[in-house]
Design an enzyme around this catalytic site. Structure first.
Site, PDB file in Angstrom:
ATOM      1  N   GLY A  48      16.188 -25.835  44.828  1.00 38.38           N
ATOM      2  CA  GLY A  48      17.290 -24.876  44.779  1.00 38.38           C
ATOM      3  C   GLY A  48      16.784 -23.497  44.370  1.00 38.38           C
ATOM      4  O   GLY A  48      16.264 -22.732  45.182  1.00 38.38           O
TER       5      GLY A  48
ATOM      6  N   SER B 271      15.080 -28.540  39.423  1.00 41.16           N
ATOM      7  CA  SER B 271      14.162 -27.609  38.768  1.00 41.16           C
ATOM      8  C   SER B 271      12.700 -27.768  39.211  1.00 41.16           C
ATOM      9  O   SER B 271      11.779 -27.652  38.397  1.00 41.16           O
ATOM     10  CB  SER B 271      14.281 -27.711  37.241  1.00 41.16           C
ATOM     11  OG  SER B 271      15.598 -27.409  36.826  1.00 41.16           O
TER      12      SER B 271
ATOM     13  N   GLU C 275      26.720 -31.109  43.511  1.00 39.16           N
ATOM     14  CA  GLU C 275      27.720 -30.045  43.335  1.00 39.16           C
ATOM     15  C   GLU C 275      28.957 -30.325  44.182  1.00 39.16           C
ATOM     16  O   GLU C 275      30.080 -30.040  43.773  1.00 39.16           O
ATOM     17  CB  GLU C 275      27.084 -28.685  43.677  1.00 39.16           C
ATOM     18  CG  GLU C 275      26.154 -28.223  42.552  1.00 39.16           C
ATOM     19  CD  GLU C 275      24.984 -27.357  43.007  1.00 39.16           C
ATOM     20  OE1 GLU C 275      25.013 -26.843  44.130  1.00 39.16           O
ATOM     21  OE2 GLU C 275      24.041 -27.213  42.203  1.00 39.16           O
TER      22      GLU C 275
ATOM     23  N   GLY D 139      19.201 -27.024  38.257  1.00 37.24           N
ATOM     24  CA  GLY D 139      19.507 -25.678  37.799  1.00 37.24           C
ATOM     25  C   GLY D 139      19.419 -25.497  36.292  1.00 37.24           C
ATOM     26  O   GLY D 139      19.849 -24.492  35.748  1.00 37.24           O
TER      27      GLY D 139
ATOM     28  N   HIS E 124      25.524 -33.651  48.043  1.00 35.22           N
ATOM     29  CA  HIS E 124      24.909 -32.948  46.905  1.00 35.22           C
ATOM     30  C   HIS E 124      25.813 -33.098  45.677  1.00 35.22           C
ATOM     31  O   HIS E 124      27.033 -33.115  45.802  1.00 35.22           O
ATOM     32  CB  HIS E 124      24.717 -31.465  47.250  1.00 35.22           C
ATOM     33  CG  HIS E 124      23.857 -30.762  46.237  1.00 35.22           C
ATOM     34  ND1 HIS E 124      24.355 -30.323  45.029  1.00 35.22           N
ATOM     35  CD2 HIS E 124      22.540 -30.463  46.236  1.00 35.22           C
ATOM     36  CE1 HIS E 124      23.362 -29.778  44.331  1.00 35.22           C
ATOM     37  NE2 HIS E 124      22.251 -29.850  45.040  1.00 35.22           N
TER      38      HIS E 124
ATOM     39  N   GLU F  34      18.149 -36.576  42.898  1.00 32.63           N
ATOM     40  CA  GLU F  34      18.351 -35.380  42.081  1.00 32.63           C
ATOM     41  C   GLU F  34      19.132 -35.741  40.825  1.00 32.63           C
ATOM     42  O   GLU F  34      20.362 -35.812  40.850  1.00 32.63           O
ATOM     43  CB  GLU F  34      19.143 -34.328  42.871  1.00 32.63           C
ATOM     44  CG  GLU F  34      18.460 -33.860  44.137  1.00 32.63           C
ATOM     45  CD  GLU F  34      18.916 -32.466  44.531  1.00 32.63           C
ATOM     46  OE1 GLU F  34      18.059 -31.575  44.619  1.00 32.63           O
ATOM     47  OE2 GLU F  34      20.128 -32.252  44.720  1.00 32.63           O
TER      48      GLU F  34
ATOM     49  N   ASN G  31      17.163 -25.382  49.436  1.00 29.72           N
ATOM     50  CA  ASN G  31      18.628 -25.391  49.454  1.00 29.72           C
ATOM     51  C   ASN G  31      19.087 -24.060  48.866  1.00 29.72           C
ATOM     52  O   ASN G  31      19.050 -23.872  47.653  1.00 29.72           O
ATOM     53  CB  ASN G  31      19.122 -26.585  48.608  1.00 29.72           C
ATOM     54  CG  ASN G  31      20.628 -26.589  48.452  1.00 29.72           C
ATOM     55  OD1 ASN G  31      21.349 -25.841  49.114  1.00 29.72           O
ATOM     56  ND2 ASN G  31      21.116 -27.454  47.564  1.00 29.72           N
ATOM     57  N   TRP G  32      19.498 -23.157  49.754  1.00 31.37           N
ATOM     58  CA  TRP G  32      19.845 -21.808  49.274  1.00 31.37           C
ATOM     59  C   TRP G  32      21.197 -21.771  48.571  1.00 31.37           C
ATOM     60  O   TRP G  32      21.550 -20.780  47.960  1.00 31.37           O
ATOM     61  CB  TRP G  32      19.846 -20.815  50.446  1.00 31.37           C
ATOM     62  CG  TRP G  32      18.517 -20.625  51.111  1.00 31.37           C
ATOM     63  CD1 TRP G  32      17.339 -21.259  50.824  1.00 31.37           C
ATOM     64  CD2 TRP G  32      18.226 -19.731  52.195  1.00 31.37           C
ATOM     65  NE1 TRP G  32      16.341 -20.824  51.653  1.00 31.37           N
ATOM     66  CE2 TRP G  32      16.862 -19.879  52.512  1.00 31.37           C
ATOM     67  CE3 TRP G  32      18.992 -18.826  52.939  1.00 31.37           C
ATOM     68  CZ2 TRP G  32      16.239 -19.145  53.528  1.00 31.37           C
ATOM     69  CZ3 TRP G  32      18.379 -18.103  53.958  1.00 31.37           C
ATOM     70  CH2 TRP G  32      17.017 -18.261  54.239  1.00 31.37           C
ATOM     71  N   LYS G  33      21.962 -22.836  48.723  1.00 30.86           N
ATOM     72  CA  LYS G  33      23.304 -22.904  48.124  1.00 30.86           C
ATOM     73  C   LYS G  33      24.121 -21.678  48.570  1.00 30.86           C
ATOM     74  O   LYS G  33      23.960 -21.215  49.690  1.00 30.86           O
ATOM     75  CB  LYS G  33      23.213 -23.045  46.596  1.00 30.86           C
ATOM     76  CG  LYS G  33      22.309 -24.224  46.201  1.00 30.86           C
ATOM     77  CD  LYS G  33      22.420 -24.617  44.752  1.00 30.86           C
ATOM     78  CE  LYS G  33      21.481 -25.789  44.468  1.00 30.86           C
ATOM     79  NZ  LYS G  33      21.558 -26.293  43.104  1.00 30.86           N
TER      80      LYS G  33
HETATM   81  P1  PGA Z   1      17.353 -26.501  41.451  1.00 29.64           P
HETATM   82  O1  PGA Z   1      18.392 -27.177  42.474  1.00 29.64           O
HETATM   83  O2  PGA Z   1      15.995 -26.553  42.096  1.00 29.64           O
HETATM   84  O3  PGA Z   1      17.855 -25.103  41.256  1.00 29.64           O
HETATM   85  O4  PGA Z   1      17.416 -27.313  40.193  1.00 29.64           O
HETATM   86  C1  PGA Z   1      18.039 -28.304  43.232  1.00 29.64           C
HETATM   87  C2  PGA Z   1      19.201 -28.739  44.078  1.00 29.64           C
HETATM   88  O5  PGA Z   1      20.350 -28.652  43.612  1.00 29.64           O
HETATM   89  O6  PGA Z   1      19.031 -29.164  45.243  1.00 29.64           O
END
Ligand code: PGA
Length: 254
Positions: free
Chosen positions: A237, A216, A100, A176, A98, A170, A12-14
């Protein structure tokens, strides 16, 4: 590793990577992972890079995912992108719900459910994200939160659609933050989520649904996490933004 479900690892490149940077990254991932057959490998670039990345991974073992889509099919919805537009670039997967987006765009389970149904209607596989916050976990509400999210987001799916849905567990406190859930915490949550699918659908469906862990994930913890019986892949991510990090997660998971 011997599992009845094929592992699926998605990056997931966000909101990262220009088109040029995205092309560099997939070129590297292709080089590193071109012989991998044991894992479904997915990259989810921002919308602006889908077209070029789609061409770059033609004839490779990498599949394309988007990070969101509208629940609507067409019309006056400024700034939105619908399933039909994603299909133009051979998008096979879409990340939905997600944390976010739940947090910053206030997406509800009801809205996410509409998106999940719209994705299936277009034969795009949803990667449905669920997970509890730290406060919810510490107050003992984790199971209730997961129950509400699963029930709300998979409402009115057929069994076949459920089987084609990937769930990404998640825990919000692990995204993150560098704080990964322990493999026991992940396994416990995944087994519980699978029991919910069995309750809402049936045992056979629950056995077929793939449940990714996200939060993470990195090369150093991938093997142990993927070794858990109910962990069927990862949604990655930060570590997916660099070819070596992402490739090592995939290699260490096999
Ligand atoms: P992260 O993000 O690996 O940076 O913790 C995972 C995600 O939000 O899908």
């Amino acid at each position: 590793m011997d599992k009845e479900r094929k592992l699926i690892i998605a990056g997931n490149w966000k909101m990262n990577k220009t088109v040029a940077e995205g092309l560099d990254l997939v070129a590297g991932i292709k080089r590193e992972l071109n012989s991998v057959k044991e894992v479904d490998i997915v990259v989810c670039p921002p919308f602006t890079a889908l077209s070029e990345v789609s061409k770059a991974i033609l004839d490779s073992n990498i599949r394309l995912g988007a990070q969101n889509m509208s629940e609507q099919n067409v019309g006056a919805f400024t700034g939105e992108i619908c399933a039909g537009m994603l299909k133009e670039f051979s998008v096979r997967y879409v990340i939905l719900g997600h944390s976010e987006r739940r947090q910053y765009q206030r997406e509800s389970d009801e809205l996410i459910n509409k998106k999940v149904l719209a994705a299936h209607a277009a034969s795009i596989k949803p990667i449905l994200c669920i997970g509890e916050t730290l406060a919810e976990r510490e107050s003992g509400a984790m199971q209730n939160v997961l129950l509400t999210q699963v029930r709300g987001c998979v409402a009115s799916l057929t069994r076949e659609q459920m089987e084609e849905t990937i769930i990404a567990y998640e825990p919000v406190w692990a995204i993150g933050t560098g704080k990964t859930a322990t493999s026991q915490q992940a396994q416990e949550a995944h087994a519980y989520i699978r029991s919910l699918i069995a309750k809402f659908f049936d045992d056979a469906t629950a056995r077929r649904v793939r449940i990714q862990y996200g939060g993470s994930v990195k090369a150093s913890n991938a093997r142990e996490l993927m070794g858990q019986p109910d962990v069927d892949g990862a949604l990655v991510g930060g570590a997916s933004l660099e070819e070596r990090g992402f490739a090592d997660i995939v290699k260490n998971s096999i």
